[in-house]
Motif scaffolding. Structure first.
Motif, PDB file in Angstrom:
ATOM      1  N   THR A 131       1.324  -1.154   0.115  1.00 13.07           N
ATOM      2  CA  THR A 131       0.145  -0.302   0.194  1.00 13.07           C
ATOM      3  C   THR A 131       0.892   1.363  -0.708  1.00 13.07           C
ATOM      4  OG1 THR A 131      -1.798   0.625   1.417  1.00 13.07           O
ATOM      5  CG2 THR A 131      -0.686   0.249   2.274  1.00 13.07           C
ATOM      6  N   PHE A 132      -0.127   2.563  -0.626  1.00  6.80           N
ATOM      7  CA  PHE A 132       0.742   3.902  -0.399  1.00  6.80           C
ATOM      8  C   PHE A 132       0.749   4.547   0.903  1.00  6.80           C
ATOM      9  CE2 PHE A 132       2.992   4.394  -4.788  1.00  6.80           C
ATOM     10  CZ  PHE A 132       3.801   2.990  -4.568  1.00  6.80           C
ATOM     11  N   ALA A 133       0.773   4.460   1.556  1.00  8.31           N
ATOM     12  CA  ALA A 133       0.263   4.873   2.787  1.00  8.31           C
ATOM     13  C   ALA A 133       1.036   6.617   3.197  1.00  8.31           C
ATOM     14  CB  ALA A 133       0.133   4.055   4.620  1.00  8.31           C
ATOM     15  N   SER A 134       0.589   7.348   3.352  1.00  9.77           N
ATOM     16  CA  SER A 134       1.221   8.359   3.403  1.00  9.77           C
ATOM     17  C   SER A 134       2.631   8.254   3.869  1.00  9.77           C
ATOM     18  CB  SER A 134       0.538   9.673   3.608  1.00  9.77           C
ATOM     19  OG  SER A 134       1.199  11.041   3.464  1.00  9.77           O
ATOM     20  N   VAL A 135       3.929   9.182   3.766  1.00 11.44           N
ATOM     21  CA  VAL A 135       4.822   9.048   4.449  1.00 11.44           C
ATOM     22  C   VAL A 135       5.546  10.560   5.616  1.00 11.44           C
ATOM     23  CG1 VAL A 135       6.511   7.861   2.760  1.00 11.44           C
ATOM     24  CG2 VAL A 135       5.993  10.800   2.620  1.00 11.44           C
ATOM     25  N   ILE A 136       4.501  10.698   4.918  1.00  9.19           N
ATOM     26  CA  ILE A 136       3.702  12.299   6.093  1.00  9.19           C
ATOM     27  C   ILE A 136       2.229  12.509   6.467  1.00  9.19           C
ATOM     28  CG2 ILE A 136       3.854  14.625   6.314  1.00  9.19           C
ATOM     29  CD1 ILE A 136       6.627  13.334   6.066  1.00  9.19           C
ATOM     30  N   ASN A 137       1.913  11.994   7.991  1.00  6.21           N
ATOM     31  CA  ASN A 137       0.599  12.265   7.993  1.00  6.21           C
ATOM     32  C   ASN A 137       0.331  13.870   8.257  1.00  6.21           C
ATOM     33  OD1 ASN A 137       1.790  13.753  10.921  1.00  6.21           O
ATOM     34  ND2 ASN A 137       1.506  11.892  12.303  1.00  6.21           N
ATOM     35  N   ASP A 138      -1.340  14.152   8.684  1.00  3.26           N
ATOM     36  CA  ASP A 138      -1.668  15.289   8.897  1.00  3.26           C
ATOM     37  C   ASP A 138      -1.009  16.242   9.366  1.00  3.26           C
ATOM     38  OD1 ASP A 138      -2.937  14.038  11.065  1.00  3.26           O
ATOM     39  OD2 ASP A 138      -4.956  15.479  10.689  1.00  3.26           O
ATOM     40  N   LYS A 139      -0.196  16.045  10.404  1.00  7.08           N
ATOM     41  CA  LYS A 139       0.628  16.910  10.997  1.00  7.08           C
ATOM     42  C   LYS A 139       1.603  17.220  11.053  1.00  7.08           C
ATOM     43  CE  LYS A 139      -2.131  15.425  15.763  1.00  7.08           C
ATOM     44  NZ  LYS A 139      -2.623  14.404  14.813  1.00  7.08           N
ATOM     45  N   GLY A 140       2.305  16.529   9.081  1.00  9.79           N
ATOM     46  CA  GLY A 140       3.665  17.239   8.948  1.00  9.79           C
ATOM     47  C   GLY A 140       4.558  15.802   9.113  1.00  9.79           C
ATOM     48  N   GLN A 141       4.415  15.057  10.232  1.00 10.15           N
ATOM     49  CA  GLN A 141       5.262  14.216  11.076  1.00 10.15           C
ATOM     50  C   GLN A 141       5.197  12.808   9.826  1.00 10.15           C
ATOM     51  OE1 GLN A 141       2.846  13.639  14.572  1.00 10.15           O
ATOM     52  NE2 GLN A 141       4.026  15.170  15.649  1.00 10.15           N
ATOM     53  N   ALA A 142       6.831  12.972  10.113  1.00 12.63           N
ATOM     54  CA  ALA A 142       6.940  11.216   9.719  1.00 12.63           C
ATOM     55  C   ALA A 142       5.849  10.204   9.711  1.00 12.63           C
ATOM     56  CB  ALA A 142       8.551  11.295   8.880  1.00 12.63           C
ATOM     57  N   THR A 143       5.789   9.495   8.885  1.00 14.98           N
ATOM     58  CA  THR A 143       4.858   8.148   9.594  1.00 14.98           C
ATOM     59  C   THR A 143       6.001   7.095   9.666  1.00 14.98           C
ATOM     60  OG1 THR A 143       4.291   7.764   6.906  1.00 14.98           O
ATOM     61  CG2 THR A 143       2.762   9.074   8.462  1.00 14.98           C
ATOM     62  N   PHE A 144       4.965   5.613   9.784  1.00 20.06           N
ATOM     63  CA  PHE A 144       6.042   4.404   9.906  1.00 20.06           C
ATOM     64  C   PHE A 144       6.385   4.289   8.429  1.00 20.06           C
ATOM     65  CE2 PHE A 144       7.046  -0.077  10.162  1.00 20.06           C
ATOM     66  CZ  PHE A 144       7.374   0.338  12.130  1.00 20.06           C
ATOM     67  N   ASN A 204      -0.015  -4.138  -4.889  1.00 24.73           N
ATOM     68  CA  ASN A 204      -0.726  -2.519  -4.138  1.00 24.73           C
ATOM     69  C   ASN A 204      -1.627  -2.202  -4.946  1.00 24.73           C
ATOM     70  OD1 ASN A 204       0.368  -0.041  -4.174  1.00 24.73           O
ATOM     71  ND2 ASN A 204       1.995  -0.975  -3.179  1.00 24.73           N
ATOM     72  N   GLY A 205      -2.527  -1.385  -4.447  1.00 22.05           N
ATOM     73  CA  GLY A 205      -3.440  -0.994  -5.453  1.00 22.05           C
ATOM     74  C   GLY A 205      -3.344   1.517  -5.194  1.00 22.05           C
ATOM     75  N   GLY A 206      -2.565   1.032  -4.513  1.00 22.98           N
ATOM     76  CA  GLY A 206      -1.867   2.774  -4.736  1.00 22.98           C
ATOM     77  C   GLY A 206      -2.744   3.233  -3.591  1.00 22.98           C
ATOM     78  N   GLY A 207      -2.740   4.428  -3.546  1.00 23.44           N
ATOM     79  CA  GLY A 207      -2.415   5.253  -2.389  1.00 23.44           C
ATOM     80  C   GLY A 207      -2.292   6.729  -2.051  1.00 23.44           C
ATOM     81  N   ALA A 208      -1.590   7.611  -1.297  1.00 24.80           N
ATOM     82  CA  ALA A 208      -0.803   8.367  -1.525  1.00 24.80           C
ATOM     83  C   ALA A 208       0.199   8.853  -2.055  1.00 24.80           C
ATOM     84  CB  ALA A 208      -0.345   8.921   0.190  1.00 24.80           C
ATOM     85  N   THR A 209      -0.021  10.354  -2.635  1.00 24.75           N
ATOM     86  CA  THR A 209       0.863  10.656  -4.229  1.00 24.75           C
ATOM     87  C   THR A 209       2.113  10.451  -3.125  1.00 24.75           C
ATOM     88  OG1 THR A 209       0.406  12.387  -4.159  1.00 24.75           O
ATOM     89  CG2 THR A 209      -0.939  11.392  -5.738  1.00 24.75           C
ATOM     90  N   THR A 210       1.908  10.747  -2.314  1.00 29.55           N
ATOM     91  CA  THR A 210       3.481  11.804  -1.706  1.00 29.55           C
ATOM     92  C   THR A 210       4.307  10.693  -1.012  1.00 29.55           C
ATOM     93  OG1 THR A 210       1.840  10.916   0.498  1.00 29.55           O
ATOM     94  CG2 THR A 210       2.581  13.653  -0.474  1.00 29.55           C
ATOM     95  N   THR A 211       3.834   9.196  -1.193  1.00 29.46           N
ATOM     96  CA  THR A 211       4.904   8.490  -1.102  1.00 29.46           C
ATOM     97  C   THR A 211       4.818   7.568  -2.503  1.00 29.46           C
ATOM     98  OG1 THR A 211       3.580   7.337   0.927  1.00 29.46           O
ATOM     99  CG2 THR A 211       4.669   5.728  -0.455  1.00 29.46           C
ATOM    100  N   ALA A 212       4.085   8.377  -3.271  1.00 32.25           N
ATOM    101  CA  ALA A 212       4.991   7.855  -5.091  1.00 32.25           C
ATOM    102  C   ALA A 212       5.839   8.628  -5.403  1.00 32.25           C
ATOM    103  CB  ALA A 212       3.738   7.932  -5.915  1.00 32.25           C
ATOM    104  N   GLU A 213       5.635   9.794  -4.543  1.00 27.59           N
ATOM    105  CA  GLU A 213       7.107  10.580  -5.119  1.00 27.59           C
ATOM    106  C   GLU A 213       8.715   9.904  -4.616  1.00 27.59           C
ATOM    107  OE1 GLU A 213       5.025  14.757  -4.059  1.00 27.59           O
ATOM    108  OE2 GLU A 213       3.491  14.316  -5.560  1.00 27.59           O
ATOM    109  N   TYR A 214       8.358  10.276  -2.870  1.00 25.34           N
ATOM    110  CA  TYR A 214       9.272   9.595  -2.423  1.00 25.34           C
ATOM    111  C   TYR A 214      10.160   8.077  -2.775  1.00 25.34           C
ATOM    112  CZ  TYR A 214      11.832   6.884   1.405  1.00 25.34           C
ATOM    113  OH  TYR A 214      12.511   6.407   2.054  1.00 25.34           O
TER     114      TYR A 214
END
Length: 527
Positions: free
Chosen positions: A266-279, A306-316
């Protein structure tokens, strides 16, 4: 910032300007719903549904900025809004918002397929998906209908021409209840809540699906590992930090060069809604640090489920994989509908994403992606973005085909008392993407360079039995893929290697890509 909804009869009517903040307040914590989402004492179910239908229609077809107020210049957000005729969202033809959305999706027709473009848009009614993708957290606090034990499985015919079914684990999140219980790819599920016999019938397959993927309580599974040892475990649905990395390792090719391999579900985001790094970011950082220290020259990214998710993770991922020469150059561009495009500055929407300073460092000869019909959206975005900058080869089967994505609109209404009630998160197609070479629009999927069979009972990382890895390593060692051989029936057992029943993989994962940055930016705008 928020404007209240007032009610006349059974219909919700907006009073005054309807601010974008109400529609796009998608910043979520671990409880994405209101503190008491089941409190409907002040807002009847029918009135809440009318509000959701109305607001969804306004966001998609009229304007997200002021709720479709008379005289509005209009900023509809739906990518295909011009194809949808004027509809009455309060019509009895649409008993609920999902019905209305399904009708709206059928109008834009892809001439290449004669079918609707949009088989993607949906409503997330409890915020569970939003919390998973944006914050990287699987939480069941308000997810009574969405069980998550952290595993996916596939049914397999026990033998050719047999009606008996065996169940194999496709993957398990390491942090999930299933992962912590020791369940992983290659395990067979031998019993489900005491039932030990399964058949290729709708009743039997539905029983398993509901028990494992839809249960609101516990499930007890009998498990046989790949080494034939067995155990029984009872899984409890609890929240956990998503770890999308299923497996990673470094191989040594015949010429002694190093090959990095990892699987991502999955592409869970690398940054959460508080601007912090996720697991998710922590896990990916660790993988790429290992690859860099090993000096890999070829990389294999396994996105078969992998069905995708956050574009920020694709960019990472693209920034970590692309050569350093890509820094500062276009990674991909957004395409919006005509009205949003004409008002990009006012809306705050992004037109181009570039590779950041610090891109690259691996100096790769080839990047291989293992794909399947379950490889969708942000996964497809990732590999498509890399094609102008590095040699990309796909192995497995053609991808799903989703070159479009979502801006998350969080829809809430106000009770007469003034308290806010969460209604849903709207995921309706808002943009398309093209890579730096202008390539996109792959609605029928991206073809592979080499077909391969997915043997679902093979543990991660086997270069002997995993047909995908075996063919990729052949290419790395010899410079070409092995010659084609006769395709095996997907239901057939071949020397102990097993494939899933066609169209019966019960993947419950999300297919899509969401840009939560755009949700945040567009939510700042007040018109």
């Amino acid at each position: 910032m928020y404007k209240k909804l007032f009610y006349t009869g059974t219909k919700a009517i907006l009073a005054g300007a309807f601010c974008a903040g109400m529609l796009a307040s998608c910043h979520k914590d671990n409880n994405p719903s209101p503190s008491n989402p089941n409190d409907t004492s002040q807002l009847s179910a029918s009135l809440a549904e009318d509000s959701l239908k109305y607001l969804m229609y306004q966001i998609m077809q009229v304007t997200y900025g002021d709720g479709g107020r008379t005289g509005s210049t209009g900023l509809p957000t739906y990518f295909w809004y011009t194809s949808v005729p004027a509809l009455d969202p309060f019509s009895s033809t649409y008993p609920n918002a999902d019905t209305l959305l399904n009708v709206m999706k059928r109008y834009a027709i892809n001439p290449a397929t004669s079918a609707p473009y949009d088989h993607y848009s949906f409503l997330d009614r409890n915020g569970t998906l939003t919390n998973k993708l944006m914050n990287g957290v699987s939480s069941r606090t308000f997810a009574a209908t969405n069980s998550d034990f952290g595993l996916e499985y596939a049914p397999v015919l026990a033998a050719a021409n047999s009606n008996q079914v065996r169940l194999y684990v496709l993957y398990a999140d390491k942090n999930s209840p299933a992962g912590k219980a020791g369940i992983d790819r290659g395990c067979e599920i031998t019993s489900v809540n005491g039932t030990t016999s399964f058949t290729n019938t709708s009743s039997s397959l539905s029983f398993v699906y509901n028990a494992i993927l839809k249960s609101t309580s516990t499930v007890t599974l009998g498990i046989k590992r790949a080494d034939n040892t067995t155990f029984t475990t009872t899984l409890n649905p609890v929240g956990y930090d998503i770890n999308p990395v299923l497996f990673d390792t470094v191989y040594t090719a015949n010429n002694n060069t190093k090959v990095g391999y990892f699987g991502l579900y999955t592409f869970a985001s690398v940054i959460n809604d508080k601007g912090q790094a996720t697991f998710t970011k922590t896990a990916l950082d660790k993988v790429f640090a290992r690859f860099a220290s090993s000096g890999i020259k070829n990389l294999i990214v396994d996105l078969r489920y992998n069905g995708g998710g956050a574009t920020t993770t694709a960019e990472y991922l693209d920034s970590a994989i692309a050569p350093s020469s890509a820094a500062g150059k276009t990674m991909y561009t957004y395409k919006y509908n005509d009205k949003l495009t004409a008002n990009l500055k006012a809306t705050g929407l992004t037109e181009t994403v570039k590779f950041p300073v610090g891109t690259g460092g691996l100096a790769l000869n080839n990047v291989f992606f293992i794909t399947s019909s379950n490889t969708a959206s942000a996964s497809e975005l990732t590999l498509n973005n890399l094609k102008p900058y590095v040699k990309v080869l796909l192995v497995g089967e053609k991808t799903y085909g989703k070159p479009v994505g979502f801006i998350d609109f969080n829809i809430s209404a106000y009770n007469p008392s003034g308290s806010k009630k969460y209604l849903a998160d709207l995921y309706a197609i808002n943009f398309a993407t093209h890579n730096a070479a202008g390539t996109g629009d792959y609605y029928t999927g991206i073809p592979v360079d080499k077909d391969a069979i997915d043997y679902v009972n093979v543990p991660w990382g086997s270069t002997v039995n995993d047909d995908n890895l075996k063919k990729i390593m052949n290419y790395i060692n010899t410079g070409s893929f092995p010659t084609a051989r006769a395709a095996q029936l997907s239901t057939e057992t071949i020397g102990g290697l097993r494939t899933a029943i066609p169209n019966a993989k019960p993947l419950s994962s999300f297919n899509g890509m969401v840009d939560y940055r755009l949700s945040k930016e567009i939510g700042k705008r007040n018109f």
